[in-house]
Each structure stands twice: as C-alpha cells, then as structure tokens.
Write a protein that holds these residues in place. Sequence first.
Motif, short mmCIF file in Angstrom:
data_model
loop_
_atom_site.label_atom_id
_atom_site.label_comp_id
_atom_site.label_asym_id
_atom_site.label_seq_id
_atom_site.Cartn_x
_atom_site.Cartn_y
_atom_site.Cartn_z
N ARG A 162 -18.31 64.39 -23.39
CA ARG A 162 -19.31 64.97 -24.29
C ARG A 162 -19.18 64.44 -25.72
N GLN A 163 -18.05 63.83 -26.00
CA GLN A 163 -17.84 63.30 -27.35
C GLN A 163 -18.57 61.96 -27.50
N PRO A 164 -19.09 61.68 -28.69
CA PRO A 164 -19.78 60.40 -28.89
C PRO A 164 -18.79 59.23 -28.90
N GLU A 165 -19.29 58.06 -28.58
CA GLU A 165 -18.55 56.79 -28.64
C GLU A 165 -17.43 56.68 -27.61
N VAL A 166 -17.51 57.45 -26.57
CA VAL A 166 -16.52 57.31 -25.50
C VAL A 166 -16.81 56.03 -24.73
N ARG A 167 -15.80 55.25 -24.51
CA ARG A 167 -15.93 54.00 -23.76
C ARG A 167 -15.53 54.25 -22.31
N ILE A 168 -16.35 53.75 -21.39
CA ILE A 168 -16.10 53.89 -19.95
C ILE A 168 -15.91 52.50 -19.38
N TRP A 186 -11.94 56.03 -22.55
CA TRP A 186 -11.18 55.82 -23.79
C TRP A 186 -12.04 56.22 -24.98
N HIS A 187 -11.49 57.08 -25.84
CA HIS A 187 -12.18 57.48 -27.06
C HIS A 187 -11.44 56.87 -28.24
N PRO A 188 -12.01 55.81 -28.88
CA PRO A 188 -11.28 55.09 -29.94
C PRO A 188 -10.88 55.98 -31.12
N HIS A 189 -11.69 57.00 -31.45
CA HIS A 189 -11.37 57.80 -32.64
C HIS A 189 -10.21 58.78 -32.35
N SER A 190 -10.27 59.49 -31.24
CA SER A 190 -9.17 60.41 -30.90
C SER A 190 -8.00 59.67 -30.25
N ARG A 191 -8.26 58.40 -29.80
CA ARG A 191 -7.25 57.54 -29.16
C ARG A 191 -6.78 58.08 -27.80
N GLN A 192 -7.51 59.05 -27.27
CA GLN A 192 -7.15 59.61 -25.97
C GLN A 192 -7.67 58.73 -24.85
N VAL A 193 -6.88 58.67 -23.77
CA VAL A 193 -7.24 57.89 -22.59
C VAL A 193 -7.07 58.75 -21.35
N MET A 194 -8.06 58.72 -20.48
CA MET A 194 -7.97 59.39 -19.18
C MET A 194 -8.36 58.38 -18.10
N VAL A 195 -7.79 58.54 -16.92
CA VAL A 195 -8.12 57.66 -15.79
C VAL A 195 -8.56 58.53 -14.62
#
Length: 270
Positions: A162-168, A186-195
């Motif tokens: 739901r966050q903007p700019e999330v990379r898939i 991957w969300h570049p701003h929060s730097r969080q990564v999920m798989v």
Amino acid sequence: MNIPEYLTSGILESYVLGAVSDEERREVECLSSIYPEIRQELDRLSAALEDYALSYSALPPIGLKEQIMAKLDFGTEAPPVETETPVVALPADSGPTYKITWIAAASLGLLVLIFSFFLLSQLRQAQRISATLRDSNETLQTEIQRQRDIRQRSEDLLAMLRQPEVRIIRLKGNDKAPTGEMMVYWHPHSRQVMVEIMNMPPLPANQQYQLWSLVNGQPVDAGVFDVTDAPQKMGRVIAQADAFAVTIEKRGGSPAPTLSSLVMMTPVTS
C-alpha cells in the motif's frame, strides 16, 4: 502386531476373570502361544488373582461353631413315657455349616478383585484417550499458530504494497533451479525487503537460501530465508539495489555469496 498396546487393552484382565466371549478367549489363547510377552503377562495376572484370593481368605472366628450349634439346639431330651418306648434325640452336630462364612468372605474378596480389575481397565482406557486428546490438541495448537503467522505475514506484505514507490521484482531460476520462482518486494525509502516463494526446491536442513542485492557489481547481504507458504520479512535493510540474486549457502548465511551456487538473479528496472 502392537504388543504393548494389546497388553494395556484390558483383554487379558477380562480373560483371567472369565469375562470374555468364546471368540476373545480363543484369541487370547492363540496369541499367548505365539508371543511370550502375552504369555508372561497372562501368568502374572493369574498369579496376582490367586494371591489376592488367598490374602483375603479368612478362617471363621473362634467359637463360631459353638454359637451356631447352640442356636440349632431345639431342646433337651424328651421325657420318658409309660410305655418305655425309646425316644430318638436330634443329633448334636448338624454338619460343617461354619464353611458358609468362609465362602462368603472369599466371594466378597473375589468381587472386590473383579471390581479392581475393572477400575484398572477403565483407568488405562482413560489414559489412552487422554493421551490421544493431548496429542490432537497440541497438533491443533501448532496449526492455529502457523495460520496466525501466515495471516500476520500476509498483512505485513499488504501494508508494504500500500506504500508508494514499492518495487516488485520477479526472480526466476537458472539452469540449477529451472522451476524456481519468487517475488522480492523492496521499498527504497523504508529499506524494508520481503520475499514471497512461488516455487523453490526445498533444501537440506543444514542449508538456506540467501538473498543479495547488487550495488555497482558488489553483493550486499539481504538475509537468509526458507521455503514457506507465507511471505517473509528479511532481517536486513537494503538502501540500494541494481539487482537481486539468490544463492544456496550453509544455514545462517555466508558473508560472501558462493557464485557456484547462484540459482537466480534479476536486475531492478527503473
């Protein structure tokens, strides 16, 4: 045949007490001739029954015979008659009636023994039912916890999407894992990564998959993960990534990727 389960089923106790059908009796006799463990348990139960009966048998109290005979004395000798006809008196001893008390005591002891065996059989059955219910409850609790974990991870992924700019980034396996496929969020701003695993071959217990981000050709450790049904949040944050790659490493991960075990790699498109 499960010998320990048969020994605790209660059928041998019922056989010793004579409380089995003809079919059950033949079954016990057949199995006891085949399995020494059943024969030994049958002998032990028979000996226990005999010892119990002997332990609870008792001699009649002293003086019981005299008390009984006194109550059976219907009077003294009849007076003589003028015709001098001899009078026949009742015998002084009417028989060993004191044995009735011993028989009653033995019967009572046998009834107590039968009831004890019945309670023992019921206790063993209750213990088996309790163990089954306990195992079922533990299995159910484990499954409930697993479903809760899956729901929580799915909610975490939904919140990230739901966050903007999330990379898939979709990663597909190379010739070492041709059917391999997974998603990296991957969300570049929060730097969080999920798989999220779509299709990955399972690994031995001493190995794990390790995710890497490539920045200017240099690998950056993004954490390890296993093959699961639920999305997984990686334990490391990633600030930059030109591409993502996956290698197979020893459990716990490696400080540098093993290039010979590279199974997939995909660039991050702008």
